[in-house]
Structures are given as structure tokens and as C-alpha cells.
Design a protein around this motif. Structure first.
Motif, PDB file in Angstrom:
ATOM      1  N   ILE A  91      -5.348  -6.222   5.973  1.00 53.33           N
ATOM      2  CA  ILE A  91      -6.311  -4.736   5.920  1.00 53.33           C
ATOM      3  C   ILE A  91      -6.995  -5.625   4.178  1.00 53.33           C
ATOM      4  O   ILE A  91      -8.324  -5.949   4.261  1.00 53.33           O
ATOM      5  N   ILE A 130      -8.601  -6.768  13.001  1.00 52.45           N
ATOM      6  CA  ILE A 130      -8.153  -7.760  11.816  1.00 52.45           C
ATOM      7  C   ILE A 130      -8.623  -9.101  11.971  1.00 52.45           C
ATOM      8  O   ILE A 130      -9.343  -9.791  12.135  1.00 52.45           O
ATOM      9  N   CYS A 176      -9.474   2.614   8.088  1.00 53.35           N
ATOM     10  CA  CYS A 176      -8.134   2.728   7.962  1.00 53.35           C
ATOM     11  C   CYS A 176      -7.508   3.749   7.701  1.00 53.35           C
ATOM     12  O   CYS A 176      -8.348   3.974   6.134  1.00 53.35           O
ATOM     13  N   ILE A 177      -6.354   3.540   7.330  1.00 58.13           N
ATOM     14  CA  ILE A 177      -6.060   5.109   6.982  1.00 58.13           C
ATOM     15  C   ILE A 177      -4.819   5.031   6.336  1.00 58.13           C
ATOM     16  O   ILE A 177      -3.715   5.698   5.655  1.00 58.13           O
ATOM     17  N   ARG A 178      -4.800   3.427   5.318  1.00 60.89           N
ATOM     18  CA  ARG A 178      -3.889   3.027   4.427  1.00 60.89           C
ATOM     19  C   ARG A 178      -2.453   3.030   4.575  1.00 60.89           C
ATOM     20  O   ARG A 178      -2.030   3.789   4.137  1.00 60.89           O
ATOM     21  N   CYS A 179      -2.019   2.716   6.154  1.00 63.48           N
ATOM     22  CA  CYS A 179      -0.846   2.836   6.821  1.00 63.48           C
ATOM     23  C   CYS A 179       0.501   1.912   6.556  1.00 63.48           C
ATOM     24  O   CYS A 179       1.412   2.790   6.173  1.00 63.48           O
ATOM     25  N   GLY A 180      -0.412   0.836   5.967  1.00 67.91           N
ATOM     26  CA  GLY A 180       0.292  -0.529   6.195  1.00 67.91           C
ATOM     27  C   GLY A 180       1.409  -0.708   6.241  1.00 67.91           C
ATOM     28  O   GLY A 180       1.924  -1.463   6.439  1.00 67.91           O
ATOM     29  N   ALA A 181       1.659  -0.203   7.382  1.00 61.82           N
ATOM     30  CA  ALA A 181       1.550  -1.377   9.344  1.00 61.82           C
ATOM     31  C   ALA A 181       1.272  -3.040   9.037  1.00 61.82           C
ATOM     32  O   ALA A 181       2.068  -3.577   9.323  1.00 61.82           O
ATOM     33  N   CYS A 182      -0.287  -3.098   9.264  1.00 63.35           N
ATOM     34  CA  CYS A 182      -0.439  -4.311   9.729  1.00 63.35           C
ATOM     35  C   CYS A 182       0.966  -5.318   8.327  1.00 63.35           C
ATOM     36  O   CYS A 182       0.851  -6.446   9.043  1.00 63.35           O
ATOM     37  N   ILE A 198      -8.614  -1.745  14.320  1.00 58.47           N
ATOM     38  CA  ILE A 198      -8.656  -2.368  13.638  1.00 58.47           C
ATOM     39  C   ILE A 198      -8.527  -3.507  14.029  1.00 58.47           C
ATOM     40  O   ILE A 198      -7.561  -3.993  13.415  1.00 58.47           O
ATOM     41  N   ILE A 213       0.843  -1.489   0.424  1.00 56.62           N
ATOM     42  CA  ILE A 213       0.297  -0.199  -0.016  1.00 56.62           C
ATOM     43  C   ILE A 213       0.818   1.301   0.334  1.00 56.62           C
ATOM     44  O   ILE A 213       0.303   2.243  -0.342  1.00 56.62           O
ATOM     45  N   CYS A 219      -1.613  -1.604  13.989  1.00 60.05           N
ATOM     46  CA  CYS A 219      -3.096  -0.435  13.775  1.00 60.05           C
ATOM     47  C   CYS A 219      -3.255   0.816  14.513  1.00 60.05           C
ATOM     48  O   CYS A 219      -3.596   0.530  15.544  1.00 60.05           O
ATOM     49  N   PRO A 220      -3.039   1.723  13.814  1.00 56.84           N
ATOM     50  CA  PRO A 220      -3.295   3.471  14.225  1.00 56.84           C
ATOM     51  C   PRO A 220      -4.326   3.503  14.692  1.00 56.84           C
ATOM     52  O   PRO A 220      -4.545   4.468  15.967  1.00 56.84           O
ATOM     53  N   VAL A 221      -5.670   2.822  14.286  1.00 51.65           N
ATOM     54  CA  VAL A 221      -6.921   3.538  14.913  1.00 51.65           C
ATOM     55  C   VAL A 221      -7.285   1.899  15.304  1.00 51.65           C
ATOM     56  O   VAL A 221      -8.740   1.683  14.801  1.00 51.65           O
TER      57      VAL A 221
END
Ligand code: SF4
Length: 512
Positions: free
Chosen positions: A370, A407, A341-347, A405, A182, A401-403
Motif C-alpha cells: 500500500i 494493489i 485502506c483501513i491500515r490493517c497491515g495485512a498486505c 484494493i 503500519i 486485503c480486507p477491503v
């Protein structure tokens, strides 16, 4: 890859129909449905070089994220994640209100806002804008939403030369490849492949020096920015109170794409809203630290309308295309959390499965945990039956995940839905049913364990790997089991079970 890409986009999600960018007969983003993950995952796990690139890059990013967030937030990190989650959840709970507010404020600032129910509508709106503007050359900054709608082949088919300007996406475009992450689209490539692509496609002298490679790309892209009459971007956030589109980049290409051409079109998913600039501040802090480990991305553009009379730079026209494409379906209360999801790619970076199979194995635009969650939601669970199982449920994605979620929780829900809708294969359903029954009764469980031990020890004896010694310790390895069990040993060895079980040991220890 050196082949010419064929653009085989078709609309809809019909099973068996190939859609998307096709290279050498392989549809990279939208393969034939229902998608079978195994062939691509097997190919990826056999490619040691690819695994090394992906593993090293994701591991480093994951370690950096942990160090940076801990240094920045300390023991308030959890509270900051709670705040990010609450901001996004509140916005989604009142999405209708904030969408209206955004449209009113953006329109007042001179933006033309369009709603698109699906990918086809979004592309049609953009093509119409390009046609009316007489566009011949389009410069594009990174946007996952335009990957989702597969806009680029359509612009090219209309005769609009379209150039990706994010360095990673630019190299992906030169290689006729597809992004596999991402945030870092070319995570599966190294410096040598970039040097080869520049030499082959741009006629540049072969060099592996990063500075020189960057200069080659820079010189090529500057000329494109200068001549472009259409700029396309995504949007990391939309701010309802000001009607602004926010994009975060590290290369400055976003600013060129959105201010140099006469017309700017932003493709943004409807879930990208935040209520105010104050909320934006929190989200920017979380996004940068969890995606790239920076305090803030190098460039954060807050764009509120086209160029005003007293301004020197900026487009004459600014359009925002708000895309649904399955998002309102996920907005139902049971699954709404996924849209935070803010599409940070951390997951992706934290996921042991992504690290082993890379992004292309997921057969869709969004990969990793995600992607395993939202791809079946966007494109049909029956079309992606393997993705909910492409997880060890270890929880690393949730922790990253910073928000916040959850998963793993939703992946389990999808697995349950697959069973209840009989998407899971009959043989698998029977096997798990029998397993559940055997776990519910002591004697069947013991019988199963005993039969399994006999089988594995017999296999080890046949293979000549069974070692004698302590009867309570595993002796020797199994590396070539037959039938269905071979799926396990094709990728890893398995210890031969000991002659006597833990239960026997326990009974002996506790004998009066
Ligand atoms: S699910 Fe969370 S960690 Fe994964 S990309 Fe989205 S915000 Fe980032």
C-alpha cells in the motif's frame, strides 16, 4: 542508535531537499528526493538479523490472519470482504455528504472540527491549540497521520514534551528510530534491543523478561499520563451518523491519552469515515482479524465529544483535525479505490518484497504494497520512481486485503504512467521496447535466447562451474555475473542454461 535526532523538517516536496526526522545524517521517513530505494534495500538485505525479525514476524502474522479469518468467516470470507469494500467505496463515493454529516454531528456533541489541506496546516492548528491550552506535556497514542505530518518534532520545538505511549512507538522514540510497519512499528527490533533502550534511556536494570519490560514502560508512562495537559490520537474510523472518533488499541494507552489530559486532539484522514455504527461493526471485525488475528482489538474507544457535566472522566476540549494532504487528488474515480485502506497491515505481512527489505527501505511513512502505491500518489511519482516497481505483482496483497484494493492493478497503472511521462530511465525504456519487439517476432526471440544461452554458458565455463551431463538439464550455477546482470547474482545464484533448449527437445519429441 544512540545519536541525538536532529529535526530537519521543511515543508513541500521539492526534489533534493531533506525533510523529516534525521538520525546520523539519514532521513528515516522523508529522505532526499527523488528517493533511490537501492541503497537502503541493499543494506536491509545484508542485515541478516533484521531480515530474521521481519520475516518471522510477518510470516507468523500472515499465517494467523489466514487461520483466523477462515475459522471466523469460513466460505463467507469473500462475501465479508465484498461487504467491507462496498461500505468503504460507498462512503468515498459520497464523501462530501458524509463529511458534512460528521461535522454537524460532532459539532453538536461539542467537538471542534478543523479542516487541514496539508501537513503544515494540520500541525499549525495543533500547535495553536497547544499554545492556547498552555500545554507543557503531551501524551500521544499511535497515529500514522501524525507520522505523515511529522507533528512530534514541531511540538518538541515549541517546548511541549511529547511522549509516545504505544509500547512500540515508545521504544521507537527512545531509540530515535522510525516505525517500519503500519501496525507493528518496531517489527524490526527484538527483546534485546528493547532491554538496551530501557537501560540506556530510562536507567532501568537490564532485563529481557517481557513482563518486567512492560512494567518498566508502565511505571514510566503512568507518571506522564498523570501530568499531561494535552492528549493526541489518530482515528481508525469516523462515524458520520454520530460524529464519533473510533480508535482501536491493544494496550489501553489510547484511553489514557484521550481522557486524562484536559485537551484531546485527534488527527484523522478524511477517508476514515463510515456512515453508521452498524457499518462500523463490520469494519471492526475485518480490521482486528486481518491486522492482528484477534476477534476484536482489546480496546475499542468510540468517542463522541468532550466530557459532559455528569461525567467524571474525559477531556474538557476535544478537537478533530481532518487531513486532506493529497487525498482529494486520489479521490478521482480512477484511483478512488486506494482510499478504502483501513491500515490493517495485512498486505505488508503477505508481501514477499516487504519481508525481504523491511519497512525503512520504502523511504516513507507508509511501507509495503500500500505504501508503494500511495506514497507516489501523495508525494509525487517522479519523487518515488522505484516504488511502483517494488513488487513482484504476485497478488498476495490483493488476496490479503480486507477491503479488496486491487494493489497489483494500480501498481501496473503507475508503471505505465511512469513510461508515458518518461519518468522511467531512457535505458530501461529502450530495453523494454526492444524486448517487446523481440517477443513479437519469433526469429528475434530465438536469436536473443540463443545469444543469452551462449553468454551464460561461457560465463560458467570461465568461472569453472559448468558441469557436463544431460544436455537438456541445467548444470551448475552462476553466482557472479558481470555488468548489469550482476544485479541478479549479487543476491541469488542462477542455474546455468542447458546446452540444448526446450524448443529443440520439443522438436525432437515430435519429429515424425
Ligand atoms: S491496502 Fe488493504 S491490506 Fe493493505 S493495509 Fe490497506 S486495508 Fe490493509
Amino acid at each position: 542508535m544512540s545519536s541525538t535526532p536532529s529535526q530537519s523538517r521543511t515543508s513541500g516536496h521539492d526534489a533534493g531537499k531533506p525533510v523529516g526526522l534525521s538520525v546520523n545524517g539519514h532521513d528515516l521517513l522523508f529522505p532526499p528526493l527523488p528517493y533511490d530505494i537501492h541503497a537502503r534495500a541493499d543494506k536491509a538485505t545484508a542485515d541478516k538479523q533484521l531480515l530474521d525479525f521481519v520475516h518471522v514476524a510477518t510470516y507468523r502474522k500472515d499465517v494467523t490472519r489466514k487461520q483466523v479469518t477462515s475459522a471466523a468467516f469460513g466460505d463467507r470470507h469473500g462475501a465479508f470482504r465484498d461487504l467491507g469494500a462496498a461500505i468503504k467505496q460507498h462512503t468515498l463515493d459520497h464523501l462530501d455528504h458524509y463529511l458534512e454529516q460528521f461535522v454537524d454531528n460532532a459539532t453538536a456533541a461539542g467537538v471542534k472540527v478543523h479542516f487541514a489541506q496539508n501537513a503544515e496546516q494540520a500541525n499549525a492548528i495543533c500547535l495553536d491549540i497547544a499554545r492556547r491550552a498552555g500545554a507543557k506535556l503531551c501524551v500521544k497514542s499511535k497515529s500514522m497521520v501524525t507520522e505523515e505530518t511529522q507533528l512530534l518534532p514541531q511540538l518538541e520545538a515549541m517546548g511541549v514534551e511529547t511522549v509516545e505511549t504505544d509500547l512500540g512507538e515508545f521504544i521507537i522514540q527512545l531509540d530515535h528510530d522510525a516505525p517500519s510497519h503500519i501496525v507493528t512499528p518496531m517489527i524490526h527490533k527484538n527483546r534485546q534491543s528493547v532491554a538496551r533502550a530501557f537501560e540506556r534511556e530510562l536507567g532501568a536494570p537490564y532485563t529481557e523478561d517481557p513482563q518486567e519490560l512492560t512494567q518498566i514502560a508502565r511505571a514510566h508512562l503512568r507518571e506522564k499520563y498523570r501530568r499531561a495537559d494535552l492528549g493526541i490520537s489518530g482515528g481508525n474510523f469516523l462515524v458520520a451518523e454520530t460524529g464519533s472518533v473510533v480508535i482501536c488499541t491493544n494496550e489501553g494507552n489510547g484511553r489514557f491519552c484521550t481522557s486524562a489530559p484536559r485537551v484531546h486532539v485527534a488527527f484523522v484522514g478524511i477517508e476514515k469515515l463510515v456512515p453508521t455504527l452498524e457499518h462500523l461493526g463490520v469494519m471492526l471485525k475485518l480490521l482486528a482479524r486481518t491486522s492482528t488475528g484477534q476477534p476484536l482489538t482489546v480496546y475499542t474507544h468510540v468517542m463522541t465529544g468532550p466530557r459532559r457535566a455528569h461525567e467524571h472522566g474525559g477531556p474538557d476540549e476535544m478537537h478533530v483535525i481532518l487531513l486532506d494532504n493529497g487525498r482529494t487528488e486520489i479521490l478521482k474515480p480512477e484511483t478512488r479505490e486506494m482510499l478504502r485502506c483501513i491500515r490493517c497491515g495485512a498486505c505488508l505481512n503477505a508481501c514477499p518484497v516487504y519481508r525481504k527489505v523491511g519497512g525503512h527501505s520504502y523511504g516513507a511513512v507508509y511501507s509495503g504494497p500500500i505504501g508503494a502505491l500511495i506514497t507516489p500518489m501523495f508525494r509525487g511519482l517522479a519523487n518515488y520512481p522505484d516504488l511502483p516497481n517494488a513488487s513482484s505483482l504476485c497478488g498476495a496483497c490483493y488476496e490479503a486485503c480486507p477491503v479488496k484494493i486491487n494493489i497489483p492493478k494500480y501498481l501496473i497503472q503507475l508503471r505505465a504512467e511512469m513510461v508515458s511521462r518518461r519518468i522511467t530511465k531512457w535505458s530501461d525504456r529502450m530495453m523494454y521496447r526492444m524486448w517487446a519487439r523481440s517477443l513479437g517476432r519469433g526469429w528475434t526471440y530465438r536469436l536473443g535466447g540463443w545469444a543469452q544461452k551462449l553468454f551464460f554458458r561461457w560465463q560458467a565455463r570461465v568461472a569453472g562451474t559448468l558441469e557436463s551431463g544431460d544436455p537438456y538439464r541445467a548444470r551448475g550455477w552462476l553466482n557472479d555475473l558481470p555488468g548489469a546482470a550482476g544485479g541478479w547474482t549479487s543476491q541469488r545464484d542462477m542455474p546455468t542454461p542447458p546446452a540444448r533448449s526446450f524448443r529443440q527437445w520439443w522438436d525432437e519429441q515430435n519429429r515424425p
